[in-house]
Design a protein around this motif. Sequence first.
Motif, mmCIF file in Angstrom:
data_model
loop_
_atom_site.group_PDB
_atom_site.id
_atom_site.type_symbol
_atom_site.label_atom_id
_atom_site.label_comp_id
_atom_site.label_asym_id
_atom_site.label_seq_id
_atom_site.Cartn_x
_atom_site.Cartn_y
_atom_site.Cartn_z
ATOM 1 N N ALA A 55 1.021 -1.376 -0.210
ATOM 2 C CA ALA A 55 -0.280 0.119 -0.105
ATOM 3 C C ALA A 55 0.675 1.038 -0.189
ATOM 4 C CB ALA A 55 -0.864 -0.043 1.434
ATOM 5 N N ASP A 56 2.403 1.124 1.086
ATOM 6 C CA ASP A 56 2.548 2.327 0.954
ATOM 7 C C ASP A 56 3.985 2.464 -0.073
ATOM 8 O OD1 ASP A 56 3.603 0.687 2.553
ATOM 9 O OD2 ASP A 56 4.154 1.835 4.019
ATOM 10 N N ALA A 57 4.358 1.437 -1.348
ATOM 11 C CA ALA A 57 5.099 1.343 -1.976
ATOM 12 C C ALA A 57 5.225 2.098 -2.800
ATOM 13 C CB ALA A 57 4.723 -0.030 -2.705
ATOM 14 N N ARG A 58 6.440 2.530 -3.551
ATOM 15 C CA ARG A 58 6.307 3.732 -4.581
ATOM 16 C C ARG A 58 6.819 2.935 -5.861
ATOM 17 N NH1 ARG A 58 7.425 6.598 -0.592
ATOM 18 N NH2 ARG A 58 6.837 9.213 -0.606
ATOM 19 N N LEU A 59 6.758 3.090 -7.435
ATOM 20 C CA LEU A 59 6.693 2.144 -8.642
ATOM 21 C C LEU A 59 6.987 3.538 -9.136
ATOM 22 C CD1 LEU A 59 7.353 -0.312 -10.394
ATOM 23 C CD2 LEU A 59 5.185 0.141 -10.256
ATOM 24 N N VAL A 60 7.880 3.389 -10.345
ATOM 25 C CA VAL A 60 8.176 4.007 -11.327
ATOM 26 C C VAL A 60 8.260 2.978 -12.326
ATOM 27 C CG1 VAL A 60 9.914 5.695 -12.888
ATOM 28 C CG2 VAL A 60 9.289 6.622 -10.187
ATOM 29 N N LEU A 61 7.740 3.228 -13.688
ATOM 30 C CA LEU A 61 7.237 2.117 -14.728
ATOM 31 C C LEU A 61 7.602 2.518 -15.684
ATOM 32 C CD1 LEU A 61 5.783 -1.415 -14.711
ATOM 33 C CD2 LEU A 61 5.738 -0.207 -16.980
ATOM 34 N N ARG A 62 8.853 2.394 -16.825
ATOM 35 C CA ARG A 62 8.551 2.717 -17.679
ATOM 36 C C ARG A 62 8.778 1.824 -19.148
ATOM 37 N NH1 ARG A 62 14.300 5.785 -19.258
ATOM 38 N NH2 ARG A 62 14.648 4.264 -19.761
ATOM 39 N N GLU A 63 8.046 2.159 -20.080
ATOM 40 C CA GLU A 63 8.185 1.309 -21.192
ATOM 41 C C GLU A 63 7.920 1.788 -22.479
ATOM 42 O OE1 GLU A 63 5.332 -2.941 -19.253
ATOM 43 O OE2 GLU A 63 4.114 -1.139 -21.106
ATOM 44 N N GLU A 64 8.705 1.981 -23.673
ATOM 45 C CA GLU A 64 9.365 1.855 -24.623
ATOM 46 C C GLU A 64 9.272 1.112 -25.683
ATOM 47 O OE1 GLU A 64 11.759 6.148 -23.651
ATOM 48 O OE2 GLU A 64 12.952 3.570 -23.572
ATOM 49 N N GLN A 65 8.299 0.977 -26.851
ATOM 50 C CA GLN A 65 8.738 0.040 -27.937
ATOM 51 C C GLN A 65 8.861 0.615 -29.592
ATOM 52 O OE1 GLN A 65 4.518 -0.868 -26.848
ATOM 53 N NE2 GLN A 65 5.414 -2.260 -25.110
ATOM 54 N N VAL A 66 9.711 0.245 -29.814
ATOM 55 C CA VAL A 66 9.850 0.761 -31.063
ATOM 56 C C VAL A 66 9.439 -0.299 -32.277
ATOM 57 C CG1 VAL A 66 11.895 1.331 -32.773
ATOM 58 C CG2 VAL A 66 11.449 2.014 -30.167
ATOM 59 N N LEU A 67 8.425 0.402 -33.510
ATOM 60 C CA LEU A 67 8.064 -0.513 -34.275
ATOM 61 C C LEU A 67 9.193 -1.073 -35.414
ATOM 62 C CD1 LEU A 67 4.418 0.301 -33.291
ATOM 63 C CD2 LEU A 67 5.270 -1.616 -31.988
ATOM 64 N N GLY A 68 10.022 -1.737 -35.468
ATOM 65 C CA GLY A 68 10.854 -2.129 -36.525
ATOM 66 C C GLY A 68 11.786 -1.519 -36.902
ATOM 67 N N ARG A 69 12.522 -1.710 -37.126
ATOM 68 C CA ARG A 69 14.270 -0.746 -36.912
ATOM 69 C C ARG A 69 14.442 0.119 -38.434
ATOM 70 N NH1 ARG A 69 17.893 -6.727 -37.418
ATOM 71 N NH2 ARG A 69 15.907 -7.108 -38.626
ATOM 72 N N HIS A 70 15.222 0.678 -38.426
ATOM 73 C CA HIS A 70 15.180 1.763 -39.715
ATOM 74 C C HIS A 70 14.755 1.428 -41.043
ATOM 75 C CE1 HIS A 70 16.242 5.336 -40.918
ATOM 76 N NE2 HIS A 70 16.559 5.211 -42.083
ATOM 77 N N GLY A 71 13.832 1.513 -41.099
ATOM 78 C CA GLY A 71 13.168 1.879 -42.622
ATOM 79 C C GLY A 71 12.650 0.556 -43.175
ATOM 80 N N GLU A 72 11.976 0.062 -41.904
ATOM 81 C CA GLU A 72 11.496 -1.054 -41.849
ATOM 82 C C GLU A 72 9.767 -1.834 -41.428
ATOM 83 O OE1 GLU A 72 14.109 -4.822 -40.348
ATOM 84 O OE2 GLU A 72 13.549 -4.489 -38.363
#
Length: 247
Positions: free
Chosen positions: A125-142
């Motif tokens: 109940a008294d915990a703290r959370l920072v959660l980051r998610e990053e998604q890149v859809l395809g490498r360069h040019g694909e």
Amino acid sequence: MSLRATARIAAAADGSLPVLHSDGPFALRRTRSTDGSTRVTVVGAMSAPLGGDELALEARAEDGARLTVDAAAATVALPGRTAAPARYRVRLSAGADATLRWLPEPLVSAHGSHLRAHTTAELAADARLVLREEQVLGRHGEEPGTLVSRLTVTRAGRPLLDQELAYGPGAPGGWDGPAVLAGHRAVGQLLVVDPDFEGKPVEPRLLGDSAAVTPLAGPAALVTAVAGDALGLRRALDRALAALAPF
């Protein structure tokens, strides 16, 4: 042959790491922290996840602990020898008066890959959370592969957030349309859970042209953002992190 691996981290209030178990593609290294927390960096030891792989990473901040987990490089989902999807599970937990910061590098969905990722977080109940998610859809040019990503968070045993996103071939129609990504190829979110929000709830607002803050039904806020590339996405989420999570 498909890979199965589970890596585990546990941090104690005295700054020690009772558990630091590397496995498969996850090489875990204790690294220097600048904020007084216990910091662990995930270093990729091999190319993964590939089709058919089943990977898991568990991180726990025990009562009173402050744990930051980051990564040395992006994770790239690649096609494998089998058509079966790869599965990647992240299991997070934070005990009483604990702080857990989960800050990995982006997940890149390469063309031809199929990944199902599920992150779960269980908080006191008294915990703290920072959660980051990053998604890149395809490498360069694909074009991207297929990516299904679910995030499930509970606080004091009660649901706080449960959402699923899907992109790429086989995803529900419209994922790249004007109502969703509108042609952007980087998408991310930042979840901040802080008991201090109970006395001062976060106000919903826009952050620039492509990010928004939404208060949740609990002492939490969710930032969602899109961008043309990974750099633009990171800048947007960094601005949100500085504003929402001084801890």
